[in-house]
Design a protein around this motif. Structure first.
Motif, PDB file in Angstrom:
ATOM      1  N   PRO A 228       0.782  -1.204  -0.126  1.00 22.52           N
ATOM      2  CA  PRO A 228       0.110  -0.184  -0.270  1.00 22.52           C
ATOM      3  C   PRO A 228       0.974   1.063  -0.077  1.00 22.52           C
ATOM      4  CG  PRO A 228      -0.020  -1.305   2.297  1.00 22.52           C
ATOM      5  CD  PRO A 228       0.654  -1.837   1.312  1.00 22.52           C
ATOM      6  N   THR A 229       0.468   2.342  -0.730  1.00 23.28           N
ATOM      7  CA  THR A 229       0.998   3.605  -0.863  1.00 23.28           C
ATOM      8  C   THR A 229       0.787   4.180   0.787  1.00 23.28           C
ATOM      9  OG1 THR A 229      -0.912   4.771  -1.591  1.00 23.28           O
ATOM     10  CG2 THR A 229       0.680   3.994  -3.126  1.00 23.28           C
ATOM     11  N   LEU A 230       2.069   5.167   0.905  1.00 21.03           N
ATOM     12  CA  LEU A 230       1.863   5.928   2.223  1.00 21.03           C
ATOM     13  C   LEU A 230       1.127   6.850   1.865  1.00 21.03           C
ATOM     14  CD1 LEU A 230       5.614   6.002   3.100  1.00 21.03           C
ATOM     15  CD2 LEU A 230       4.002   4.509   4.156  1.00 21.03           C
ATOM     16  N   PRO A 231       0.221   7.284   2.965  1.00 25.83           N
ATOM     17  CA  PRO A 231      -0.574   8.631   2.727  1.00 25.83           C
ATOM     18  C   PRO A 231       0.163   9.645   2.721  1.00 25.83           C
ATOM     19  CG  PRO A 231      -0.969   7.429   5.124  1.00 25.83           C
ATOM     20  CD  PRO A 231      -0.069   6.678   4.192  1.00 25.83           C
ATOM     21  N   SER A 232      -0.204  10.781   2.389  1.00 22.64           N
ATOM     22  CA  SER A 232       0.789  12.089   2.308  1.00 22.64           C
ATOM     23  C   SER A 232       0.204  12.784   3.559  1.00 22.64           C
ATOM     24  CB  SER A 232      -0.234  12.862   0.913  1.00 22.64           C
ATOM     25  OG  SER A 232      -1.506  13.501   1.417  1.00 22.64           O
ATOM     26  N   ILE A 233       1.371  13.460   3.994  1.00 20.59           N
ATOM     27  CA  ILE A 233       1.302  14.260   5.132  1.00 20.59           C
ATOM     28  C   ILE A 233       0.946  15.585   5.009  1.00 20.59           C
ATOM     29  CG2 ILE A 233       2.787  15.213   7.027  1.00 20.59           C
ATOM     30  CD1 ILE A 233       4.743  12.832   6.395  1.00 20.59           C
ATOM     31  N   PRO A 234      -0.262  15.756   5.699  1.00 24.73           N
ATOM     32  CA  PRO A 234      -0.878  17.473   5.594  1.00 24.73           C
ATOM     33  C   PRO A 234       0.037  18.394   5.968  1.00 24.73           C
ATOM     34  CG  PRO A 234      -1.906  16.194   7.188  1.00 24.73           C
ATOM     35  CD  PRO A 234      -0.962  15.326   6.742  1.00 24.73           C
ATOM     36  N   THR A 235      -0.081  19.524   5.246  1.00 24.32           N
ATOM     37  CA  THR A 235       0.702  20.604   5.633  1.00 24.32           C
ATOM     38  C   THR A 235       0.271  21.358   6.731  1.00 24.32           C
ATOM     39  OG1 THR A 235      -0.127  21.986   3.989  1.00 24.32           O
ATOM     40  CG2 THR A 235       1.810  20.949   3.362  1.00 24.32           C
ATOM     41  N   LEU A 236       1.005  21.762   7.766  1.00 23.20           N
ATOM     42  CA  LEU A 236       0.414  22.687   8.932  1.00 23.20           C
ATOM     43  C   LEU A 236       0.332  24.103   8.730  1.00 23.20           C
ATOM     44  CD1 LEU A 236       2.080  20.829  11.790  1.00 23.20           C
ATOM     45  CD2 LEU A 236      -0.208  20.463  11.161  1.00 23.20           C
ATOM     46  N   PRO A 237      -0.504  24.860   9.094  1.00 21.60           N
ATOM     47  CA  PRO A 237      -0.622  26.423   8.853  1.00 21.60           C
ATOM     48  C   PRO A 237       0.689  26.883   9.645  1.00 21.60           C
ATOM     49  CG  PRO A 237      -2.156  25.545  10.512  1.00 21.60           C
ATOM     50  CD  PRO A 237      -1.674  24.379   9.947  1.00 21.60           C
ATOM     51  N   LYS A 238       1.255  27.901   9.010  1.00 24.32           N
ATOM     52  CA  LYS A 238       2.444  28.633   9.340  1.00 24.32           C
ATOM     53  C   LYS A 238       1.917  29.506  10.379  1.00 24.32           C
ATOM     54  CE  LYS A 238       5.358  27.161   6.245  1.00 24.32           C
ATOM     55  NZ  LYS A 238       6.597  26.540   6.681  1.00 24.32           N
ATOM     56  N   PRO A 239       2.643  29.573  11.623  1.00 24.82           N
ATOM     57  CA  PRO A 239       2.056  30.612  12.575  1.00 24.82           C
ATOM     58  C   PRO A 239       2.451  32.156  12.373  1.00 24.82           C
ATOM     59  CG  PRO A 239       4.048  29.547  13.481  1.00 24.82           C
ATOM     60  CD  PRO A 239       3.967  28.749  12.091  1.00 24.82           C
ATOM     61  N   THR A 240       1.638  32.948  12.767  1.00 25.69           N
ATOM     62  CA  THR A 240       2.134  34.335  12.424  1.00 25.69           C
ATOM     63  C   THR A 240       2.779  34.967  13.697  1.00 25.69           C
ATOM     64  OG1 THR A 240      -0.192  35.297  13.255  1.00 25.69           O
ATOM     65  CG2 THR A 240       0.096  34.806  10.799  1.00 25.69           C
ATOM     66  N   ILE A 241       3.975  35.480  13.699  1.00 25.18           N
ATOM     67  CA  ILE A 241       4.675  35.944  14.527  1.00 25.18           C
ATOM     68  C   ILE A 241       4.739  37.491  14.755  1.00 25.18           C
ATOM     69  CG2 ILE A 241       7.013  36.237  15.732  1.00 25.18           C
ATOM     70  CD1 ILE A 241       7.494  33.486  14.467  1.00 25.18           C
ATOM     71  N   PRO A 242       4.168  37.969  15.599  1.00 21.28           N
ATOM     72  CA  PRO A 242       3.966  39.795  15.631  1.00 21.28           C
ATOM     73  C   PRO A 242       5.590  40.111  15.517  1.00 21.28           C
ATOM     74  CG  PRO A 242       3.486  38.747  17.711  1.00 21.28           C
ATOM     75  CD  PRO A 242       3.723  37.806  16.853  1.00 21.28           C
ATOM     76  N   THR A 243       5.533  41.266  14.763  1.00 18.55           N
ATOM     77  CA  THR A 243       7.065  42.041  14.655  1.00 18.55           C
ATOM     78  C   THR A 243       7.163  42.939  15.727  1.00 18.55           C
ATOM     79  OG1 THR A 243       6.144  43.419  12.964  1.00 18.55           O
ATOM     80  CG2 THR A 243       7.126  41.262  12.292  1.00 18.55           C
ATOM     81  N   GLU A 244       6.305  43.496  16.200  1.00 16.79           N
ATOM     82  CA  GLU A 244       6.436  44.499  17.184  1.00 16.79           C
ATOM     83  C   GLU A 244       5.602  44.196  18.455  1.00 16.79           C
ATOM     84  OE1 GLU A 244       4.499  48.353  16.118  1.00 16.79           O
ATOM     85  OE2 GLU A 244       5.638  48.298  14.034  1.00 16.79           O
ATOM     86  N   LEU A 245       6.282  44.805  19.619  1.00 17.18           N
ATOM     87  CA  LEU A 245       5.814  44.027  20.971  1.00 17.18           C
ATOM     88  C   LEU A 245       4.554  44.867  21.182  1.00 17.18           C
ATOM     89  CD1 LEU A 245       9.071  43.745  22.695  1.00 17.18           C
ATOM     90  CD2 LEU A 245       7.465  41.855  21.880  1.00 17.18           C
ATOM     91  N   PRO A 246       3.632  44.427  22.196  1.00 19.73           N
ATOM     92  CA  PRO A 246       2.436  45.511  22.443  1.00 19.73           C
ATOM     93  C   PRO A 246       3.057  46.587  23.544  1.00 19.73           C
ATOM     94  CG  PRO A 246       2.321  43.277  23.568  1.00 19.73           C
ATOM     95  CD  PRO A 246       3.379  42.980  22.360  1.00 19.73           C
ATOM     96  N   PRO A 247       2.436  47.627  23.569  1.00 19.26           N
ATOM     97  CA  PRO A 247       2.870  48.814  24.505  1.00 19.26           C
ATOM     98  C   PRO A 247       2.701  48.044  25.995  1.00 19.26           C
ATOM     99  CG  PRO A 247       0.614  49.165  23.839  1.00 19.26           C
ATOM    100  CD  PRO A 247       1.253  47.840  22.896  1.00 19.26           C
TER     101      PRO A 247
END
Length: 139
Positions: A41-60
Motif C-alpha cells: 500500500p502507498t503511504l498517505p500524504s502528510i498534510p501541511t500545517l498552517p504557518k504561525p504568524t509572529i508579531p513583529t512589534e511588541l505590544p505597549p
C-alpha cells in the motif's frame, strides 16, 4: 527404577517435539514462491500545517504605577576606636628553661643470663635450642 522411566519419557518427549518442528521447517522450504509480489500500500500524504504568524512589534507596556516601599533606615554599627598612643615598652622575655646536666659516668648495662637457674627438687630436661651442641672428638 522410576527415575529410569522418567528419563526415558523425557528423552522421548524431547525427540518428538524436535521432530515436529523440523518437519514444519522442511515443509516451509518445499513450498513454491508466490507468483506475483504482494501489493504494497502507498503511504498517505502528510498534510501541511498552517504557518504561525509572529508579531513583529511588541505590544505597549501597561502604564500602571509601580508602588514604592519605604525602607527603614538602618543604624550603622559603632566603629572601633584606634588608640592614639602606642606602647613604648616590650613585654618581658620568657625565662629560658635549664638544661639537665649529663652524668659523667654511664651505669653498666645489665647482663643477660646464659643459663637457666636450677630449682632444688625439680629436674627439667635440657632444651635443645638453649643447650650447647655436643662436643665432637676427632680421631
Amino acid at each position: 527404577m522410576a527415575s529410569q522411566y522418567s528419563c526415558l519419557l523425557l528423552a522421548l518427549l524431547v525427540s518428538l517435539a524436535t521432530l515436529n518442528t523440523s518437519l514444519a521447517a522442511r515443509r516451509l522450504l518445499d513450498t513454491p514462491a508466490p507468483e506475483s509480489a504482494p501489493i504494497v500500500p502507498t503511504l498517505p500524504s502528510i498534510p501541511t500545517l498552517p504557518k504561525p504568524t509572529i508579531p513583529t512589534e511588541l505590544p505597549p507596556m501597561p502604564s500602571i504605577p509601580i508602588p514604592t516601599i519605604p525602607l527603614p533606615k538602618l543604624a550603622a554599627p559603632p566603629m572601633p576606636e584606634i588608640p592614639t598612643t602606642l606602647p613604648t615598652e616590650l613585654p618581658p622575655m620568657p625565662a629560658i628553661p635549664t638544661i639537665p646536666s649529663i652524668p659523667e659516668s654511664i651505669p653498666p648495662m645489665p647482663s643477660i643470663p646464659t643459663t637457666i637457674p636450677s630449682i632444688p627438687g625439680v629436674h627439667l630436661p635440657p632444651i635443645p635450642f638453649l643447650s650447647p651442641p655436643p662436643a665432637t672428638t676427632s680421631p
